[in-house]
Design an enzyme around this catalytic site. Structure first.
Site, PDB file in Angstrom:
ATOM      1  NE  ARG A  16      18.129 -46.167 -12.332  1.00  0.00           N
ATOM      2  CZ  ARG A  16      18.826 -46.531 -12.836  1.00  0.00           C
ATOM      3  NH1 ARG A  16      19.356 -47.229 -12.158  1.00  0.00           N
ATOM      4  NH2 ARG A  16      19.911 -46.336 -13.811  1.00  0.00           N
ATOM      5  CG  ASN A 360      39.990 -17.283  31.195  1.00  0.00           C
ATOM      6  OD1 ASN A 360      38.772 -17.629  30.808  1.00  0.00           O
ATOM      7  ND2 ASN A 360      41.013 -17.443  31.845  1.00  0.00           N
TER       8      ASN A 360
END
Ligand code: UD1
Length: 453
Positions: A16, A360
């Site tokens: 199924r 950064n």
């Protein structure tokens, strides 16, 4: 403590599901359903044996990845649940204590429920049936009870009209004292509506032998059997609701719980905040105080204390984000350490890299880590600054405190505290723009007039 053996039935075909993948390998919370069951029984301190179907090599591999060396029996013909258990004879014959039979497609059963079954068996029951009341009992075996004990389970197809009115059903999970199982299992026959060997007939046989058969009733949500796509979705939804509750109880803020999706192994410390629409794949750990902003997708990543992720961030496997670091919008991180307090705020790809503390990384920076065949490392030292729209062509190092000017394509190492320029120098031509615009305007006018003629 009495020894426990869990026999997990996984031989069903799962037609199924309409899938090339065996049904028990479909994932719930990122983990195959059979592995959920294995995880729970192993956490209960149980030994385990698994019954698989004839073409189930992939199921066998999944079982062994959670329970290496667990005995696996093959059921070559699917002749019913009783016949399936018989295939594990070597395991239950050797078992010195209790035996619990579970289905591999029922992933949400809890260790607490298994402990309750064991407690009943320890307390003198010979068998324990785990019952539940589904909204629609059609198809399930019904528990026939008297004076609080079960004396039979009647399969739907074999049940009378009266019996079909019973709402209390068999979940499929049955506990046995080992000697009770051994005394009934080979006496189960197959003269019934389906012509199958029903494990559930063990109840009537044991009751006939004067055995005590208890039942425990648990919430139907714990017993969802994944046998089609709709049940798979139900199991996923229930699993997610349980995890959301667990995390909120443990001190995690979920701004919109329903839109956050967890994996089976997600680990989140208290005081983490998670905004709406966040998806976790496997292998994520988040430390205290971190914030995951909306629409982030995170897998295989570690996020340090008070770090800020997203919105719209993608963390892929082996992303390791340091405490107080920031990973901003449209940033992808893969196999990279981002140092304490470092910032990768906008539009970057950082992969195969070590980024130091307080670095950064400017908008649009890319680590160029792949040549089509091999991957290379980028290392950026503490406190360095990488200007926006730069490419770091790996393998390459930028030393601590180094500065890469914006728009650079860095192909050579930059030593500590150096400033690297890797772009062509700018030249300004006075008045040239005005001259250009006038020429362009005149050209456009000329072409319009030519069209009119
Ligand atoms: C079974 C129970 C029923 C219960 C229901 C709950 C029996 C006879 N009936 O019915 O009382 O209400 O589960 O879902 O036990 N399996 C094998 N080999 C087989 C047959 C089944 O391994 O030959 C495994 C399947 O993989 C599955 C489980 O056993 O995980 C249940 O099998 P299924 O055929 O779905 O049983 P039901 O008919 O639903």
């Amino acid at each position: 403590m009495t020894e426990l053996l869990s026999i997990i039935l996984a031989a069903g075909e799962g037609t199924r599901m309409k899938s090339a993948l065996p049904k028990v390998l479909h994932p719930v919370g990122g983990l195959p359903v059979v592995s959920h069951v294995l995880r729970t029984v192993l956490a209960s301190g149980s030994q385990v044996a698994v019954v698989v179907g004839p073409n189930h090599d992939a199921v066998e591999a999944a079982v062994h990845s959670w329970a290496p060396g667990a005995p696996i029996a093959r059921q070559h013909e699917r002749l019913g649940t009783g016949h399936a258990v018989l295939q594990a004879k070597a395991s239950y014959d050797a078992a010195s204590g209790h035996v619990i039979v579970l289905y591999a497609d029922t992933p949400l059963v809890t260790a607490q429920t298994l402990a309750e079954i064991v407690a009943r068996l320890d307390g003198g029951a010979d068998m324990v049936v785990l019952g539940f009341r589904p909204k629609d009992p059609t198809g399930y075996g019904r528990l026939l009870t008297k004076d609080g004990r079960v004396y039979a389970i009647r399969e739907h197809k074999d049940a009378s009209e009266e019996e079909r009115k019973i709402g209390l059903c068999n979940s499929g999970i049955l506990g046995f004292r080992g000697d009770t199982l051994r005394s009934v299992i080979e006496r189960i026959g197959n003269s019934n509506a389906k012509g199958e060997y029903y494990l559930t007939d063990a109840v009537e046989l044991a009751a006939g032998d004067g055995k005590r058969i208890d039942y425990i009733e648990v919430n139907a949500n714990e017993l969802i059997g994944v046998d089609d796509r709709s049940k798979l979705a139900q199991a996923e939804a229930t699993f997610q609701e349980l995890r959301r509750d667990d995390f909120m109880k443990a001190g995690v803020t979920l701004k919109d719980p329903k839109s956050v999706w967890f994996s089976y192994d997600t680990q989140i410390a208290r005081d983490v905040t998670i905004e709406p629409n966040v998806v976790f794949g496997p292998g994520v750990t988040i430390e205290e105080g971190a914030v995951i902003h909306a629409f982030s997708h995170i897998e295989g990543a570690h996020i340090g204390r008070n770090a800020s992720i997203g919105p719209f961030a993608r963390l892929r496997p082996a992303a390791n984000i340091g405490a107080d670091a920031k990973v901003g919008n449209f940033v992808e991180i893969k196999k990279a350490d981002i140092g304490v307090g470092a910032k990768v705020s906008h539009l970057s790809y950082v992969g195969d890299a070590t980024i130091g503390a307080n670095v950064n990384i400017g908008a649009g920076v890319i680590t160029v880590n792949y040549d089509g065949f091999n991957k290379y490392q980028t290392v950026v030292g503490d406190g360095a600054f990488i200007g926006s729209n730069s490419s770091l062509v790996a393998p390459v190092n930028v030393g601590a405190g180094g500065f890469v000017v914006t728009g650079s394509v860095i192909t050579e190492d930059v030593e500590a505290d150096a400033m690297a320029f890797a772009r062509s120098r700018q030249t300004n031509k006075p008045g040239r723009a005005k001259e250009f615009f006038e020429q362009a305007k005149a050209k456009k006018l000329a072409s319009k007039q030519a069209k009119k003629v």
